[in-house]
Structure formats: structure tokens, C-alpha cells
Design an enzyme around this catalytic site. Structure first.
Site, short mmCIF file in Angstrom:
data_model
loop_
_atom_site.label_atom_id
_atom_site.label_comp_id
_atom_site.label_asym_id
_atom_site.label_seq_id
_atom_site.Cartn_x
_atom_site.Cartn_y
_atom_site.Cartn_z
N ASP A 1 0.81 -1.22 0.00
CA ASP A 1 0.00 0.00 0.00
C ASP A 1 0.85 1.27 0.00
O ASP A 1 2.07 1.21 0.00
CB ASP A 1 -1.06 0.00 1.11
CG ASP A 1 -0.45 0.13 2.50
OD1 ASP A 1 0.73 0.47 2.59
OD2 ASP A 1 -1.18 -0.11 3.48
N HIS B 1 -11.41 -1.38 -6.29
CA HIS B 1 -11.16 -0.30 -5.32
C HIS B 1 -10.43 0.88 -5.96
O HIS B 1 -10.89 2.03 -5.88
CB HIS B 1 -10.38 -0.86 -4.13
CG HIS B 1 -10.02 0.15 -3.08
ND1 HIS B 1 -10.97 0.79 -2.32
CD2 HIS B 1 -8.81 0.61 -2.66
CE1 HIS B 1 -10.36 1.60 -1.47
NE2 HIS B 1 -9.05 1.52 -1.65
#
Ligand code: HEM
Length: 450
Positions: free
Chosen positions: A178, A312
Site C-alpha cells: 500500500d 477499489h
């Protein structure tokens, strides 16, 4: 790191480091939330803390053990005695607080404020400190400074503490790399990798500069308070990792297919490689290469055959997928400072171990309503902008929909059903993060009483 081509034009010595600078990797840190029951003591604490608040031009100095960021809720500004005339000029959503915006944000069902941890959603959250450092020793040093600022002030209480740290390989609890993408703030001096898109006007993220509409913020007032300040949405999530693994296993006929479905939900493989560039197989080298892992365009995938419309990252930052609508996309950017907490669930485990683990996001921008609130209520929770009806973001859905995820495919699309809620909101709040001069202005509010 400053590249010669991008000399800072912003007042980076007045803007807090947390706004502009990525956290170190690896990182250790702690969020501390304070309640101020005595105004004079609150201001005294602030005066003591100010010398330790890191400006954006300083944070990479090797001798800096870590850095402290400070932000205030509406209740916090009130507790410090900010005059009514100023308080009234703050945006409505900030004054109301995140819990009061629950319907708009789709924080309903499991995510409703009634289920949040204390002190989120109460009037007890006043001052939030975000402390980042590179190791435990440095973290202790900065925490100690924070403690010294109020240890002899009984009118200040610590109402919440939460440690966070990097998981192995810079992954989140679901196993995805991430922190790969953030908008490029014009004039910030941050080293830019290819693929971050054109620079976005600084006024989108920091007050005192023109934004994408050519406007410079005129509130909150006074100017000394708003200059180089910004707003942030603090969101704490619990991640149901066992649930995620179980669901993938049920939907797939092989471990390879499990990985593909997981990637389709996120829009990237766990390595960070974007599906648009690596549609069939993971490419860990691509995922790990910051010069390549954002260099993609949805123009090559307008049918969503590589990266589903509902994944997403495509929902939350449609980049060039919303045809002829680039300006609109620019109006919904915010800076994302994410951190993880809790131990990873050991590989292969598919039973919930009852341990709290997840992420805390600071979503930072000058316009809470058209940035965080818009993205949360529209792109994340509504399917209409991609002609998907009530379908929600497969990763961050609130569990209150029919649990569908559409994967475009030839000859016919695949539809997954019964998607459980993988991420539960544990709490959140809106905060104002002032510039350093503004902090001094705030601290000076008590001058008439000294
Ligand atoms: C626990 C909850 C969440 C998880 C597990 C999660 C996971 C991820 C992952 C794996 C990525 C791709 C890697 C990256 O670019 O960093 C990503 C990107 C992103 N996420 Fe989330 N996310 C969560 C919550 C949120 C929330 C609440 C927001 C904002 C409302 C958000 C906004 C974004 C944005 C803007 C990107 C970059 C998209 C791009 O341009 O590529 N995420 N997220």
C-alpha cells in the site's frame, strides 16, 4: 528528496510535515488523542508542543528522530477558546463532526457511530497527535516530548492511544502493498515518480494557494489561522482478513484464481502491480518499481476487461476512465497517509483469531465535502457512476448492500455474490491541521489572561 526540477514554491517551513511528506519506510508511530478541560492549560500544552511540530521542509533531516503532527477537532478549537466569530467560519461538515455525517458517508449498520470506539463520535476528542518515527527508540523520544507538554497539567487528559507500524514488505493486513499512489501537489518539492499524473494545484490541499477552480480559500477566518492549514478525515478500520481469505477460497477453483479475484477487487495484485499493465499474471518487479507501478491509463481498458470498473482503485481514483471529465477527477483528490496496526494474520489461517488489526487513514485536503465526503458517498458506495446500480466498493463496502461484485469478462461477465463486509469502521473524526504560524496564533489566544 527534492528534485531540481521541482523547487518548493509553497511555504513548506510553515506547512506541517504530515500534510506533504510521505512517512518513512519502515515506520513506527502512535496516535494520541487528548481532551482539554481547562482552556489555559490547553494553550500552555500547545505552547510547549509547538517547537516539536515538524514542518514539511525538515522531516527528512537525518538527525530528526521522528515527527509530530497536530490537529484539532471543532470541539478542540472550542475548548481552546477560539472565538465564536472564527468558529462560525469553519465548514459545516467540520463543525458537525464525522459521526453527524454518518448518513451521508454511509456509516450505517455495522459502521454506524454507535459501534465506534471511544472517543470517536463523542465531544471528548479535542487534540489529535500523529507521531511518526523510524524505530522504537525514536518513537519513545518523541512520545516523551509529547508527555512533557502536559504531564503537570491536570486539565489535559489522554483519552486514546494507538500504536501503529509497518507490516512486513510494506503490505496492508490483506497482504497488498500500500501507499503507492498520492496526487502530486504543485510546488511541494516532493520527488515525483512517473505516473502520478499532472500536478494538482496546491489550493486543493492547503489553504492560502489557488485551487483547481482558481479560487483561494477565504475561510475559516482569520487569515492567520487558515494560511497553510488543511483539513483531514481520520478513519480507523478493522480488517477481517480471515473472512477475505475464506471468501476467495469459496469463489475460486485454484490458488491462482484466488489471487486473480483478489487482484480484481483491488485493481492491483498484492505486489502492487496494476491490473491494467499486468492483466493475467502478477508481475512483482513491476509492483515494486515506483517508476512504473503508476504509469498506466484506463484509456487502454475502457471495457474494464483488465481492471473492473468496480475495483477499489478504479472507483476511488478513476484517473482518465471518466471520459472528458478530467477536471472533475482533479476536484476529488486528497492526500492519503495510511498506517497499519495489529499483527498480521499468519499465512494460510482462515479462522478469525479475534485480534484487532487494520488501518488508519488520514485523508487530507482543503475541501472535506467535495473530496473525502464525495469519494466516500459516491465513488465508494454508489454504483451509478459506473452503471452498477447499488454495487459498492468490494473491499471497503459497508455490508449494507446486496454483496455483488461485477468482473467484466468475455464472452460473459462474471458476477460474484454474497460479498461479506471485509472492513469495519472503528471510528473517525474531522480535524483541522493548521500551519506552524497559525499554531502560534492559537497558542496566543490566551495572552490576555497571562
Ligand atoms: C481498510 C481499508 C482500505 C484498504 C484495505 C485499502 C486498500 C488499498 C490498496 C491495496 C490500494 C492500492 C495501493 C496504493 O495505491 O496504495 C489502495 C489505493 C487507494 N485507496 Fe484504499 N484502502 C482502504 C481504504 C481507503 C479509503 C477509506 C479511501 C478513501 C476514502 C481509500 C482511497 C484510496 C486511494 C485514493 C487509492 C489510490 C488509488 C490510485 O490512484 O491508484 N482507501 N487502497
Amino acid at each position: 528528496m527534492i528534485s531540481v526540477a521541482d523547487v518548493p514554491a509553497l511555504e513548506v517551513s510553515d506547512i506541517q510535515a504530515t500534510v506533504l511528506r510521505p512517512r518513512p519506510s519502515s515506520y513506527k508511530g502512535e496516535y494520541v488523542i487528548l481532551r482539554v478541560d481547562d482552556r489555559a492549560q490547553g494553550l500552555e500544552m500547545l505552547r510547549r508542543l509547538i517547537p516539536h511540530v515538524a514542518p514539511a521542509d525538515d522531516w527528512w533531516v537525518p538527525t530528526l528522530p521522528g515527527w509530530l503532527g497536530i490537529a484539532f477537532t471543532y470541539q478542540g478549537l472550542k475548548a481552546l477558546g477560539v472565538p465564536e466569530a472564527s468558529l462560525d467560519t469553519f465548514p459545516q461538515e467540520f463543525r458537525e463532526g464525522m459521526a453527524a455525517r454518518a448518513e451521508i458517508l454511509n456509516d450505517v449498520g455495522n459502521n454506524a457511530p454507535a459501534n465506534w470506539e471511544y472517543p470517536f463520535g463523542t465531544a471528548d476528542m479535542h487534540v489529535a497527535l500523529a507521531i511518526y518515527s523510524k524505530d522504537d527508540k525514536s518513537l519513545e523520544m518523541v512520545l516523551d516530548r509529547a508527555r512533557q507538554s502536559h504531564h503537570d497539567l491536570p486539565g489535559i487528559s489522554v483519552v486514546y492511544r494507538m500504536k501503529f507500524s509497518e507490516l512486513p514488505g510494506g503490505r496492508n493486513p490483506f497482504g497488498f502493498r500500500d501507499g503507492l499512489h498520492n496526487p502530486h501537489v504543485e510546488g511541494s518539492g516532493v520527488h515525483i515518480h512517473p505516473g502520478f499524473g499532472p500536478a494538482v494545484k496546491a489550493g486543493e490541499f492547503i489553504m492560502g494557494y489557488p485551487d483547481e477552480l482558481g479560487e483561494t480559500a477565504t475561510s475559516p477566518e482569520p487569515e492567520q489561522l487558515r494560511r497553510n492549514g488543511t483539513f483531514l478525515a481520520f478513519r480507523k478500520f478493522h480488517t477481517r482478513v480471515a473472512e477475505f481469505r475464506k471468501y476467495l477460497r469459496e469463489q475460486a477453483s485454484s490458488p491462482e484464481e484466488e489471487e486473480l479475484i483478489a487482484a480484481k477487487m483491488v485493481g492491483r495484485w498484492r505486489s502492487g502491480a496494476p491490473l491494467v499493465l499486468a492483466p493475467e499474471y502478477d508481475d512483482p518487479k513491476l509492483g515494486a518499481d515506483p517508476d512504473r507501478n503508476n504509469t498506466f491509463s484506463y484509456a487502454d481498458d475502457m471495457q474494464g476487461l483488465k481492471c473492473p470498473f468496480s475495483s477499489h482503485i478504479r472507483r476511488i481514483n478513476p484517473r482518465d476512465a471518466l471520459k472528458n471529465d478530467l477536471v472533475a477527477v482533479n476536484l476529488h483528490y486528497f492526500l492519503r497517509r495510511g498506517t497499519n496496526y495489529g499483527p498480521p494474520l499468519p499465512e494460510g489461517v482462515r479462522e478469525d483469531d479475534g485480534v484487532e488489526r487494520g488501518g488508519v487513514f488520514l485523508l487530507i485536503g482543503a475541501h472535506l465535502r467535495r473530496q473525502f465526503e464525495f469519494v466516500q458517498s459516491q465513488w465508494m458506495t454508489d454504483g451509478n457512476f459506473i452503471s452498477h446500480g447499488t454495487e459498492q466498493d468490494p473491499i471497503v463496502n459497508n455490508g449494507e448492500n446486496d454483496g455483488v461484485f461485477t468482473i467484466p469478462k468475455r464472452p460473459i461477465r462474471r458476477r460474484l455474490h454474497g460479498l461479506p463486509q471485509f472492513v469495519a469502521v472503528r471510528g473517525g473524526e474531522y480535524c483541522f491541521m493548521p500551519g506552524l504560524q497559525a499554531l502560534k496564533w492559537l497558542a496566543g489566544l490566551g495572552a490576555e489572561h497571562r
